[in-house]
Design a protein around this motif. Structure first.
Motif, PDB file in Angstrom:
ATOM      1  N   TYR A  29      11.091 -17.597 -34.258  1.00  0.00           N
ATOM      2  CA  TYR A  29      11.818 -16.763 -33.303  1.00  0.00           C
ATOM      3  C   TYR A  29      10.867 -15.834 -32.564  1.00  0.00           C
ATOM      4  CZ  TYR A  29      14.588 -12.805 -31.636  1.00  0.00           C
ATOM      5  OH  TYR A  29      15.116 -11.809 -30.856  1.00  0.00           O
ATOM      6  N   GLY A  38      19.084 -16.414 -24.364  1.00  0.00           N
ATOM      7  CA  GLY A  38      18.311 -17.053 -25.418  1.00  0.00           C
ATOM      8  C   GLY A  38      18.248 -18.559 -25.241  1.00  0.00           C
ATOM      9  N   VAL A  39      17.175 -19.154 -25.765  1.00  0.00           N
ATOM     10  CA  VAL A  39      17.002 -20.608 -25.722  1.00  0.00           C
ATOM     11  C   VAL A  39      16.744 -21.101 -27.144  1.00  0.00           C
ATOM     12  CG1 VAL A  39      15.703 -22.539 -24.762  1.00  0.00           C
ATOM     13  CG2 VAL A  39      16.033 -20.467 -23.391  1.00  0.00           C
ATOM     14  N   LEU A  41      15.602 -24.300 -29.424  1.00  0.00           N
ATOM     15  CA  LEU A  41      14.815 -25.512 -29.229  1.00  0.00           C
ATOM     16  C   LEU A  41      14.813 -26.375 -30.490  1.00  0.00           C
ATOM     17  CD1 LEU A  41      13.087 -22.813 -28.006  1.00  0.00           C
ATOM     18  CD2 LEU A  41      11.896 -24.684 -26.864  1.00  0.00           C
ATOM     19  N   ARG A  58       8.434 -22.787 -26.185  1.00  0.00           N
ATOM     20  CA  ARG A  58       9.093 -21.577 -26.693  1.00  0.00           C
ATOM     21  C   ARG A  58       8.298 -20.331 -26.318  1.00  0.00           C
ATOM     22  NH1 ARG A  58       7.614 -19.122 -31.537  1.00  0.00           N
ATOM     23  NH2 ARG A  58       5.677 -19.915 -32.438  1.00  0.00           N
ATOM     24  N   LYS A  59       6.958 -20.463 -26.351  1.00  0.00           N
ATOM     25  CA  LYS A  59       6.097 -19.330 -26.020  1.00  0.00           C
ATOM     26  C   LYS A  59       6.095 -19.062 -24.513  1.00  0.00           C
ATOM     27  CE  LYS A  59       3.206 -20.576 -29.959  1.00  0.00           C
ATOM     28  NZ  LYS A  59       1.995 -21.304 -30.377  1.00  0.00           N
ATOM     29  N   ILE A  61       8.484 -19.786 -22.269  1.00  0.00           N
ATOM     30  CA  ILE A  61       9.767 -19.215 -21.841  1.00  0.00           C
ATOM     31  C   ILE A  61       9.821 -17.726 -22.165  1.00  0.00           C
ATOM     32  CG2 ILE A  61      12.258 -19.214 -22.294  1.00  0.00           C
ATOM     33  CD1 ILE A  61      12.019 -22.263 -22.765  1.00  0.00           C
ATOM     34  N   ASN A  62       9.384 -17.383 -23.358  1.00  0.00           N
ATOM     35  CA  ASN A  62       9.401 -15.981 -23.780  1.00  0.00           C
ATOM     36  C   ASN A  62       8.454 -15.134 -22.923  1.00  0.00           C
ATOM     37  OD1 ASN A  62       7.898 -13.891 -25.881  1.00  0.00           O
ATOM     38  ND2 ASN A  62      10.123 -13.906 -26.082  1.00  0.00           N
ATOM     39  N   HIS A  68      14.813 -14.571 -25.266  1.00  0.00           N
ATOM     40  CA  HIS A  68      14.677 -14.844 -26.695  1.00  0.00           C
ATOM     41  C   HIS A  68      14.523 -16.357 -26.868  1.00  0.00           C
ATOM     42  CE1 HIS A  68      16.203 -10.798 -27.725  1.00  0.00           C
ATOM     43  NE2 HIS A  68      16.986 -10.971 -26.678  1.00  0.00           N
ATOM     44  N   THR A  69      13.648 -16.791 -27.775  1.00  0.00           N
ATOM     45  CA  THR A  69      13.551 -18.215 -28.091  1.00  0.00           C
ATOM     46  C   THR A  69      13.606 -18.403 -29.606  1.00  0.00           C
ATOM     47  OG1 THR A  69      11.109 -18.224 -28.126  1.00  0.00           O
ATOM     48  CG2 THR A  69      12.188 -18.767 -26.027  1.00  0.00           C
ATOM     49  N   SER A  71      13.052 -21.625 -32.051  1.00  0.00           N
ATOM     50  CA  SER A  71      12.712 -23.029 -32.253  1.00  0.00           C
ATOM     51  C   SER A  71      13.042 -23.387 -33.695  1.00  0.00           C
ATOM     52  CB  SER A  71      11.225 -23.261 -31.956  1.00  0.00           C
ATOM     53  OG  SER A  71      10.906 -24.634 -32.027  1.00  0.00           O
ATOM     54  N   ASN A 214       6.433 -27.108 -19.103  1.00  0.00           N
ATOM     55  CA  ASN A 214       6.811 -25.695 -19.123  1.00  0.00           C
ATOM     56  C   ASN A 214       7.274 -25.222 -17.749  1.00  0.00           C
ATOM     57  OD1 ASN A 214       5.956 -25.748 -21.776  1.00  0.00           O
ATOM     58  ND2 ASN A 214       4.092 -24.566 -21.417  1.00  0.00           N
TER      59      ASN A 214
END
Length: 226
Positions: A29, A38-39, A41, A58-59, A61-62, A68-69, A71, A214
């Motif tokens: 997270y 939030g996403v 994954l 994930r990195k 997007i954040n 918030h991500t 995975s 990305n």
């Protein structure tokens, strides 16, 4: 027992029920500070929350959007990985659905996220698309698929899972690999709601093309948030 006491007890029970802790499922997270978006994954076959595609995504997007991500660690079947071994994962789908639902509950109840997107790569794409096909009222605002595969029947076949999906969809695929064959059959879905983005030169592992993946996802998410 008096009516007043029953009322107090009832209010206490209601308060406890409304503050039940939603535990974060196993995964990676990244906090989005004040973001309400939030996403979630889901990685590919036999991999983990920080592996190919989902790790860099994930990195990114954040960092770029401040979302918030989360995975997830999805179910993994021990043994050889390959194009034919995907069928052994069908029995894990109920477990996958529980993990996705737990992620939704965690982001909603503990992080106060108001808008959520679901993303899946390869086997994670099979699992997440099947979840949405079976849970149309999940509250997910949009779906992101990378390297979506379509072998087998429901729930393993991503193309069949996507057929009746009503939410916005981003379909990212490797233009020079088997991904393109499956994506060709999804061209009939393309509309204002359903967008396809090919990644020229990429193979199914998207190695060396992480930045392009990305960028496609971040651009789409930014457009969805306008």
């Amino acid at each position: 027992m008096s009516r007043a006491k029953r009322t107090v007890i009832g209010l206490f029970v209601l308060l406890i029920a409304s503050t039940v802790y939603a535990e974060m499922p196993e995964g990676k997270y990244l906090a989005g500070k004040d973001s309400k978006i939030g996403v979630i994954l889901a990685h590919g076959q036999g991999q983990d929350p920080d592996s190919k595609v989902v790790g860099p995504l994930r990195k990114a997007i954040n960092k770029e959007l401040g979302f918030h991500t989360l995975s997830l660690q999805m179910p993994v079947v021990p043994g050889k990985r390959g194009p034919e071994s995907f069928r052994s994962y069908e029995s894990t789908f109920p477990d996958a659905y529980q993990r996705i639902q737990a992620a939704i509950e965690f982001l909603k109840k503990e992080i106060w996220v108001e808008r959520m997107y679901l993303m899946g790569y390869s086997m994670g794409g099979r699992m997440t698309s099947a979840f949405l096909a079976n849970h149309p009222d999940s509250g997910i605002a949009g779906y992101i698929g990378v390297g979506l595969l379509a072998g087998g029947e429901v729930p393993m076949n991503t193309n069949l899972n996507l057929r009746n999906m009503k939410i916005p969809v981003l379909d990212v695929y490797a233009e020079d690999d088997r991904d393109a064959k499956f994506a060709e059959n999804r061209k009939a879905f393309v509309s204002e709601r359903f967008k396809q983005v090919p990644i020229p030169g990429a193979k199914h592992d998207y190695s060396g093309y992480e930045d392009q993946v990305n960028a496609a996802v971040i651009t789409w998410l930014r457009d969805q948030s306008k």
